[in-house]
Design a protein around this motif. Sequence first.
Motif, PDB file in Angstrom:
ATOM      1  N   VAL A  15      -8.301   7.318   9.456  1.00  0.00           N
ATOM      2  CA  VAL A  15      -6.917   7.381   8.985  1.00  0.00           C
ATOM      3  C   VAL A  15      -5.985   7.244  10.190  1.00  0.00           C
ATOM      4  O   VAL A  15      -6.198   7.895  11.223  1.00  0.00           O
ATOM      5  N   ILE A  16      -4.948   6.421  10.063  1.00  0.00           N
ATOM      6  CA  ILE A  16      -3.893   6.322  11.071  1.00  0.00           C
ATOM      7  C   ILE A  16      -2.558   6.523  10.373  1.00  0.00           C
ATOM      8  O   ILE A  16      -2.301   5.923   9.318  1.00  0.00           O
ATOM      9  N   ASN A  17      -1.719   7.381  10.942  1.00  0.00           N
ATOM     10  CA  ASN A  17      -0.396   7.646  10.389  1.00  0.00           C
ATOM     11  C   ASN A  17       0.601   6.652  10.974  1.00  0.00           C
ATOM     12  O   ASN A  17       0.826   6.625  12.181  1.00  0.00           O
ATOM     13  N   ILE A  18       1.246   5.851  10.117  1.00  0.00           N
ATOM     14  CA  ILE A  18       2.229   4.876  10.594  1.00  0.00           C
ATOM     15  C   ILE A  18       3.651   5.302  10.232  1.00  0.00           C
ATOM     16  O   ILE A  18       4.585   4.529  10.400  1.00  0.00           O
ATOM     17  N   GLY A  19       3.804   6.543   9.750  1.00  0.00           N
ATOM     18  CA  GLY A  19       5.111   7.020   9.328  1.00  0.00           C
ATOM     19  C   GLY A  19       5.558   8.251  10.079  1.00  0.00           C
ATOM     20  O   GLY A  19       5.282   8.418  11.273  1.00  0.00           O
ATOM     21  N   GLY A  20       6.270   9.160   9.384  1.00  0.00           N
ATOM     22  CA  GLY A  20       6.779  10.378   9.979  1.00  0.00           C
ATOM     23  C   GLY A  20       5.690  11.420  10.188  1.00  0.00           C
ATOM     24  O   GLY A  20       4.507  11.189   9.919  1.00  0.00           O
ATOM     25  N   GLU A  21       6.099  12.594  10.656  1.00  0.00           N
ATOM     26  CA  GLU A  21       5.149  13.665  10.947  1.00  0.00           C
ATOM     27  C   GLU A  21       4.426  14.114   9.675  1.00  0.00           C
ATOM     28  O   GLU A  21       5.008  14.153   8.594  1.00  0.00           O
ATOM     29  N   ALA A  64      -6.750   2.196   1.767  1.00  0.00           N
ATOM     30  CA  ALA A  64      -5.804   3.028   1.024  1.00  0.00           C
ATOM     31  C   ALA A  64      -4.515   3.225   1.804  1.00  0.00           C
ATOM     32  O   ALA A  64      -4.513   3.268   3.043  1.00  0.00           O
ATOM     33  N   GLY A  65      -3.423   3.367   1.078  1.00  0.00           N
ATOM     34  CA  GLY A  65      -2.155   3.819   1.610  1.00  0.00           C
ATOM     35  C   GLY A  65      -1.785   5.110   0.903  1.00  0.00           C
ATOM     36  O   GLY A  65      -1.848   5.191  -0.331  1.00  0.00           O
ATOM     37  N   ILE A  66      -1.411   6.144   1.668  1.00  0.00           N
ATOM     38  CA  ILE A  66      -1.157   7.468   1.108  1.00  0.00           C
ATOM     39  C   ILE A  66       0.172   7.966   1.659  1.00  0.00           C
ATOM     40  O   ILE A  66       0.327   8.115   2.873  1.00  0.00           O
ATOM     41  N   VAL A  67       1.140   8.237   0.770  1.00  0.00           N
ATOM     42  CA  VAL A  67       2.476   8.667   1.198  1.00  0.00           C
ATOM     43  C   VAL A  67       2.836   9.959   0.469  1.00  0.00           C
ATOM     44  O   VAL A  67       3.439   9.922  -0.611  1.00  0.00           O
ATOM     45  N   PRO A  68       2.479  11.111   1.024  1.00  0.00           N
ATOM     46  CA  PRO A  68       2.856  12.372   0.371  1.00  0.00           C
ATOM     47  C   PRO A  68       4.369  12.563   0.440  1.00  0.00           C
ATOM     48  O   PRO A  68       5.005  12.205   1.429  1.00  0.00           O
ATOM     49  N   ALA A  69       4.937  13.122  -0.601  1.00  0.00           N
ATOM     50  CA  ALA A  69       6.362  13.447  -0.592  1.00  0.00           C
ATOM     51  C   ALA A  69       6.507  14.963  -0.491  1.00  0.00           C
ATOM     52  O   ALA A  69       6.187  15.541   0.536  1.00  0.00           O
ATOM     53  N   SER A  70       6.962  15.628  -1.556  1.00  0.00           N
ATOM     54  CA  SER A  70       7.139  17.082  -1.506  1.00  0.00           C
ATOM     55  C   SER A  70       5.840  17.842  -1.696  1.00  0.00           C
ATOM     56  O   SER A  70       5.759  19.027  -1.363  1.00  0.00           O
ATOM     57  N   ALA A  71       4.818  17.191  -2.217  1.00  0.00           N
ATOM     58  CA  ALA A  71       3.519  17.840  -2.458  1.00  0.00           C
ATOM     59  C   ALA A  71       2.422  17.067  -1.744  1.00  0.00           C
ATOM     60  O   ALA A  71       2.577  15.885  -1.413  1.00  0.00           O
ATOM     61  N   GLY A  72       1.293  17.756  -1.489  1.00  0.00           N
ATOM     62  CA  GLY A  72       0.150  17.096  -0.883  1.00  0.00           C
ATOM     63  C   GLY A  72      -0.529  16.144  -1.852  1.00  0.00           C
ATOM     64  O   GLY A  72      -0.324  16.209  -3.067  1.00  0.00           O
ATOM     65  N   ASN A  78      11.408  11.763   5.395  1.00  0.00           N
ATOM     66  CA  ASN A  78      10.806  10.867   6.385  1.00  0.00           C
ATOM     67  C   ASN A  78       9.295  11.065   6.318  1.00  0.00           C
ATOM     68  O   ASN A  78       8.687  11.661   7.207  1.00  0.00           O
ATOM     69  N   PRO A  79       8.675  10.597   5.246  1.00  0.00           N
ATOM     70  CA  PRO A  79       7.281  10.963   4.985  1.00  0.00           C
ATOM     71  C   PRO A  79       6.292  10.310   5.934  1.00  0.00           C
ATOM     72  O   PRO A  79       6.543   9.249   6.512  1.00  0.00           O
ATOM     73  N   ALA A  80       5.161  10.978   6.084  1.00  0.00           N
ATOM     74  CA  ALA A  80       4.013  10.347   6.742  1.00  0.00           C
ATOM     75  C   ALA A  80       3.528   9.189   5.865  1.00  0.00           C
ATOM     76  O   ALA A  80       3.678   9.214   4.638  1.00  0.00           O
ATOM     77  N   LYS A  81       2.973   8.186   6.513  1.00  0.00           N
ATOM     78  CA  LYS A  81       2.360   7.064   5.792  1.00  0.00           C
ATOM     79  C   LYS A  81       0.952   6.904   6.354  1.00  0.00           C
ATOM     80  O   LYS A  81       0.761   6.393   7.455  1.00  0.00           O
ATOM     81  N   PHE A  82      -0.001   7.404   5.593  1.00  0.00           N
ATOM     82  CA  PHE A  82      -1.385   7.412   6.051  1.00  0.00           C
ATOM     83  C   PHE A  82      -2.093   6.142   5.574  1.00  0.00           C
ATOM     84  O   PHE A  82      -2.132   5.851   4.380  1.00  0.00           O
ATOM     85  N   TYR A  83      -2.650   5.428   6.538  1.00  0.00           N
ATOM     86  CA  TYR A  83      -3.443   4.224   6.236  1.00  0.00           C
ATOM     87  C   TYR A  83      -4.905   4.571   6.450  1.00  0.00           C
ATOM     88  O   TYR A  83      -5.298   5.028   7.533  1.00  0.00           O
ATOM     89  N   LEU A  84      -5.723   4.375   5.429  1.00  0.00           N
ATOM     90  CA  LEU A  84      -7.132   4.789   5.446  1.00  0.00           C
ATOM     91  C   LEU A  84      -8.046   3.588   5.233  1.00  0.00           C
ATOM     92  O   LEU A  84      -7.763   2.738   4.377  1.00  0.00           O
ATOM     93  N   LEU A 120       0.787  -1.235   0.000  1.00  0.00           N
ATOM     94  CA  LEU A 120       0.000   0.000   0.000  1.00  0.00           C
ATOM     95  C   LEU A 120       0.818   1.283   0.000  1.00  0.00           C
ATOM     96  O   LEU A 120       0.297   2.332  -0.377  1.00  0.00           O
ATOM     97  N   PHE A 121       2.075   1.229   0.425  1.00  0.00           N
ATOM     98  CA  PHE A 121       2.793   2.470   0.708  1.00  0.00           C
ATOM     99  C   PHE A 121       3.958   2.678  -0.253  1.00  0.00           C
ATOM    100  O   PHE A 121       4.949   1.942  -0.212  1.00  0.00           O
ATOM    101  N   GLU A 122       3.812   3.685  -1.104  1.00  0.00           N
ATOM    102  CA  GLU A 122       4.854   4.058  -2.046  1.00  0.00           C
ATOM    103  C   GLU A 122       4.942   5.576  -2.085  1.00  0.00           C
ATOM    104  O   GLU A 122       3.915   6.265  -2.203  1.00  0.00           O
ATOM    105  N   ALA A 123       6.175   6.098  -1.984  1.00  0.00           N
ATOM    106  CA  ALA A 123       6.382   7.543  -1.871  1.00  0.00           C
ATOM    107  C   ALA A 123       5.727   8.306  -3.022  1.00  0.00           C
ATOM    108  O   ALA A 123       5.877   7.939  -4.195  1.00  0.00           O
TER     109      ALA A 123
END
Length: 276
Positions: free
Chosen positions: A78-84, A48-56, A120-126, A29-32
């Motif tokens: 949604v639960i964040n399993i990654g960075g801020e 869903a897996g959501i991994v924002p990088a430089s943009a929303g 160190n991206p956030a990894k949002f699990y929805l 689910l998680f790709e930058a």
Amino acid sequence: MDFMFSADIRSYKNMRNDELREAFTTAPLFEAGEIKLTYTDVDRGVIAGIVPASAGIKLPTHKELAADYFCQRREAGVINIGGEGKITVDGETFPMSNKDSLYIAKESQEVEFFSTDAANPAKFYLVSYPAHRVTKTVHVPKSKAQTVELGSQETSNERTIFQSIRPGIVDSCQLVMGITELKKGSVWNTKPPHTHYRRTEIYMYFDLPEEERVFHLMGEPKEVRPLALEPGVAIASPSWSIHSGVGTTNYTFVWAMGGENQEFDDMDHLKISDLR
């Protein structure tokens, strides 16, 4: 958006492992820089897996949802399993630290996900289910979740449960969601195994090395099938299936449920000796 069409209580017994994975699990689910959505016919859930990088990254809708926007007739957790990171919902900003939760209410129109640091991206699990009434979007820091200690080191299932989206904390329609963390030396989750015919459950395993696996157990108690799951993959367990698993190391998982009853303890326990 991918689609996952589940097998029924009879056909799963004759399926190969690859066929079971196709019917019940998502792709990784998680790709930058990407959002990966999967629609399952198990209670019409969306994962869903959501991994924002430089943009929303905005939460899109799809023609299969027959909606003007994603949450028009849906709620989401949604639960964040990654960075801020942070999430904006109709102009309101919610900071999301690691293992914080956000309940997004029905009729929320503009939802966008951001990482604080692309390195160190956030990894949002929805997880999302259909909703029948409008409630309120609520941010639940991990520290505000209801905490339950279960199991023991002697039986290899010492764990802490963080119930974040549940009655008494969030007024949802049918979604219940949270995190279970296994202590070092413990590998069994949901021990003893259980069923609950009144709701389905989706598990997503993480916080374990890429080379390790969790053997998720599914099926009827007398016809159990194991699936070896890598981190960052979700599995949808239908209401007729047991819910249990054992890992090659300790790990964490997000559980999410939708159905007729929101009470966490609404489950029918089984004995380990009942499994075949």
